[in-house]
Design an enzyme around this catalytic site. Structure first.
Site, PDB file in Angstrom:
ATOM      1  N   GLU A   1       0.861  -1.209   0.112  1.00  0.00           N
ATOM      2  CA  GLU A   1       0.017  -0.054   0.165  1.00  0.00           C
ATOM      3  C   GLU A   1       0.970   1.462  -0.030  1.00  0.00           C
ATOM      4  OE1 GLU A   1      -2.129  -0.845   3.661  1.00  0.00           O
ATOM      5  OE2 GLU A   1      -2.977  -2.649   2.616  1.00  0.00           O
TER       6      GLU A   1
ATOM      7  N   ALA B   1      -5.871  -4.315   0.965  1.00  0.00           N
ATOM      8  CA  ALA B   1      -6.112  -5.217   1.480  1.00  0.00           C
ATOM      9  C   ALA B   1      -5.093  -6.466   1.568  1.00  0.00           C
ATOM     10  CB  ALA B   1      -7.240  -6.265   0.362  1.00  0.00           C
ATOM     11  N   GLU B   2      -4.609  -6.553   2.819  1.00  0.00           N
ATOM     12  CA  GLU B   2      -3.462  -7.360   3.310  1.00  0.00           C
ATOM     13  C   GLU B   2      -3.326  -8.610   3.177  1.00  0.00           C
ATOM     14  OE1 GLU B   2      -5.082  -5.126   5.126  1.00  0.00           O
ATOM     15  OE2 GLU B   2      -3.817  -3.291   4.936  1.00  0.00           O
TER      16      GLU B   2
ATOM     17  N   HIS C   1      -1.084   1.712  15.494  1.00  0.00           N
ATOM     18  CA  HIS C   1       0.015   1.877  14.987  1.00  0.00           C
ATOM     19  C   HIS C   1       1.387   1.637  15.733  1.00  0.00           C
ATOM     20  CE1 HIS C   1      -2.800   4.419  12.786  1.00  0.00           C
ATOM     21  NE2 HIS C   1      -2.017   4.253  11.634  1.00  0.00           N
TER      22      HIS C   1
END
Lengths: 372, 341
Positions: free
Chosen positions: B24, B54-55, B124
């Site tokens: 991404e 979309a991982e 994160h």
């Protein structure tokens, strides 16, 4: 830039509103669909032979579960038209990504019957060499293989030597996130990949109505820019025509395609399932009457392409294959526990070396104890 | 370190046309941390490209490309955003070799910026290395220096097995020496002694290594010489280097940024006491993050194991031959808390 979507763009992606059908349930030919070229007669006769062999193989495998020779077997009975069409639509350079319920497709692709059943015997690995057969290992985690299929299709496109990928998935699998990610990636990458959904009506016990509110599963393509079609999956002639067209379209660089084949899982989910808990026998009986094999036989006989001799020859071959499977799976499975450590990494880690030595010592001690 | 990682990807792509980089925002933007900066410009959008967001799809695509003979290097944008790909990583990436009896290997690299210390908002700052390390079939690597960032990433790309390459975010901006022409870094799979010392061994990896080194400098001022071992690779784990060090020093503290419970530090501590029991003069201690969801930036300093917490552990290593009473203090604290409530 206009944000309007043209009607034509959408229409080109939509499936037919009713499944494509070439042969009626009683074997009588219907008006040929304009959009599809029908398979050659010789190919249909070959498909019949493979269906007979596939069904016998499938029945034999189910029997082997009762004898404890297979750990589990998810039957393909009733879905042979879809699976034979999958194998026959592909060329040697193409790849197939099967699920655990696609043994008959693998048999029609030419894989060794015992290698096909290796995983289901209770081995930890698929029995065959994926690269040699251009066939991915049978996939158990639902729809996870569909994204691999897109990646491999992109790899084939990059190499520029041709090749298309066909990914098989079930109706339940279309609810998984990976299926949607695969369609989306395929659309964006314009990957030469075809997704064939064998909609057999049930995800173990859950009927399609509890699985999806889509008008048909084939309509899941349009949202991802993937062209789609739905077909009567118990009509070998129609299914082979549609899947072949999708594969050749992808081969020509026209992008991915989604096919929904309407079929039915005649047997329980596996030998360990009890289907009477969730569906009526009348429903099963109705689908047994729509049997894909009987339909193709009547069609071919009606067209003078098949006679008693051809049927007998196919049945003879089927018995030979079943007998070979019985014989080769009759013995005890031999497995070396130390092989567990061999294929974790190319080179075992120091920890695996230690653990292997520990187990080897245990096994040696057991063997010594057994001799006394 | 960021420049070293970028250089490693660039050189790997130059040396091998089958190396592909995707994920991404890794294309024209160069990734949110700029690790892929300039790769699309140099190698084209066919070899360094943005994917849909979309991982699982990204890792699944990498599996297929690796099956097709390529060497994909994918970027997960942040630690916690890699979780959608967990099934692909655990059920396919890690097992492909095994479930094909060695016929199908997947030489791919999953790069994951991980850990906190950068004031990130929620999701994160996770330390997710233990999830991957617990999965047989994955190599799990984390550099602590610019030199290791370069060479370990080169090793990871060249490795025949899948590698989860965990990049300590807070070290991205750390400066360090790197000679791309002459390798002095140890190979993937080996731990190294970053600082020799005779009194106690401090084992650390990734973002905890600079903390351990600073603690060693401060301890030296107090006359205690700490030996700092940088694991570099969590899998394979280099027991030999760790064991040799602890047998020399007789004391050991394991430092990790991640929450401590069931973590990598616990594994290291257990292995040390299994192998070095008769060399140990004190129990092996762990210094780790607390077992809480990673806290918000306003309190993350209180969560992260710092130099003070490492030194506290070091001085609990019974140099005066007095038993460590810390756990009794904890028990008294619990009692007080129970009575108070």
């Amino acid at each position: 830039m206009s944000s309007l979507t043209s009607r034509g763009t959408v229409d080109r992606l939509l499936p037919s509103f009713s499944p494509v059908r070439v042969v009626a349930e009683d074997g009588v030919p219907l008006a040929a669909p304009e959009a599809y070229e029908l398979p050659a007669d010789a190919l249909l006769v070959d498909a019949f032979r493979r269906m007979v062999v596939g069904r016998r193989f499938d029945a034999q495998a189910t029997v082997l579960t009762r004898q404890g020779r297979l750990a589990v077997y998810p039957s393909s009975r009733g879905q042979e038209a879809c699976q034979i069409a999958s194998a026959l639509a592909l060329r040697g350079e193409d790849w197939l990504f099967p699920t655990y319920r696609d043994s008959v497709a693998l048999l029609a692709r030419g894989l060794d019957p015992v290698e096909i059943l290796t995983l289901l015997r209770g081995e930890w690995h698929c029995g065959y060499d994926p690269a040699a057969w251009r066939t991915a290992p049978q996939c158990t985690p639902l729809a996870t293989q569909t994204v691999h299929a897109v990646g491999l299709a992109d790899a084939l496109r990059r190499r520029g030597r041709g090749g298309v990928v066909l990914a098989l998935v079930g109706d339940g699998g279309t609810s998984e996130g990976d299926f949607h990610e695969a369609l989306n990636f395929a659309g964006v990458l314009r990957a030469p990949v075809v997704f064939l959904v064998q909609n057999n009506g049930y995800a173990i016990s859950v009927p399609l109505a509890r699985q999806s509110a889509a008008p048909a599963l084939a309509f899941k393509g349009v949202g991802y820019g993937v062209a789609s079609e739905q077909v009567d999956g118990n009509d070998l002639v129609a299914t082979l025509a549609v899947v072949t067209a999708a594969v050749e379209r992808a081969r020509a660089g026209e992008g991915p395609f989604l096919v929904e084949a309407h079929t039915y899982r005649v047997e329980p989910h596996t030998n360990a399932d009890d289907a009477t808990r969730y569906r009526e026998e009348t429903e099963v009986a109705r689908w047994r009457a729509a049997d894909p094999l009987a339909r193709l036989e009547r069609y071919l006989r009606g067209r003078g392409l098949l006679a008693d001799g051809g049927v007998a020859a196919a049945e003879e071959e089927a018995e030979r294959v079943a007998g070979e499977v019985r014989e080769r799976l009759g013995g005890e499975m031999e497995a070396d526990p130390l092989e567990m450590f061999r294929h974790v990494f190319a080179e075992p880690t120091p920890q695996l070396v230690e653990q292997r030595a520990l187990l080897a010592a245990e096994l040696a001690a057991d063997a010594e104890g057994g001799e006394r | 370190m960021a420049a070293a990682l970028n250089g490693a990807l660039r050189d790997a792509m130059r040396d091998d046309g089958d190396v592909l980089v995707f994920g991404e925002d890794v294309g024209p933007l160069g990734g949110v941390f700029r690790i892929t900066d300039g790769l699309t410009a140099e190698f084209g959008a066919e070899r360094c490209f943005d994917t849909p967001l979309a991982e699982a799809g990204i890792v699944g695509l990498a599996v297929g490309l690796a099956m097709g003979g390529f060497r994909p290097v994918v970027e997960m944008q942040f630690d916690a955003f890699a979780y959608p790909a967990f099934e692909q990583i655990v059920s396919h990436v890690a097992k492909a070799r095994n479930r094909t009896r060695g016929r199908m290997n997947l030489p791919l690299v999953i790069r994951i910026p991980f850990g906190g210390g950068i004031g990130g908002v929620e999701h994160h700052s996770d330390s997710s290395e233990a999830y991957y390390a617990h999965t047989p079939g994955l190599k799990v690597v984390t550099p602590a220096t610019a030199e290791d960032a370069y060479w370990l990433l080169r090793d990871a790309v060249a490795d025949p097995d899948p590698v989860v390459f965990m990049e300590p975010k807070r070290l991205y901006w750390a400066r360090g020496e790197l000679d791309r022409g002459a390798r002095s870094a140890a190979p993937l799979g080996r731990a190294v002694v970053r600082r020799p010392g005779r009194d106690a061994t401090v084992v650390a990896y990734g973002p905890a290594v600079p903390v351990a080194l600073e603690a060693a400098r401060e301890a030296a001022a107090e006359g205690v010489e700490l030996e700092v071992v940088d694991l570099r690779s969590v899998v394979p784990l280099d027991d030999a280097t760790v064991t040799a060090s602890v047998r020399r020093t007789g004391r050991c503290v394991v430092v990790q940024e991640a929450q401590g419970f069931a973590g990598v530090g616990a594994e290291v501590a257990a292995r040390v006491q299994e192998r070095c029991f008769h060399s140990l003069a004190a129990p092996v201690l762990r210094v780790a993050g607390f077992d809480v969801p990673y806290p918000p930036p306003v309190v993350e300093r209180a969560h992260l194991p710092g130099v003070g917490r490492v030194l506290d552990a070091v001085f609990r290593l019974q140099f005066d031959d007095e038993p460590d009473r810390t756990h009794e203090v904890s028990e008294r604290a619990r009692e007080v808390s129970r009575v108070a409530s």
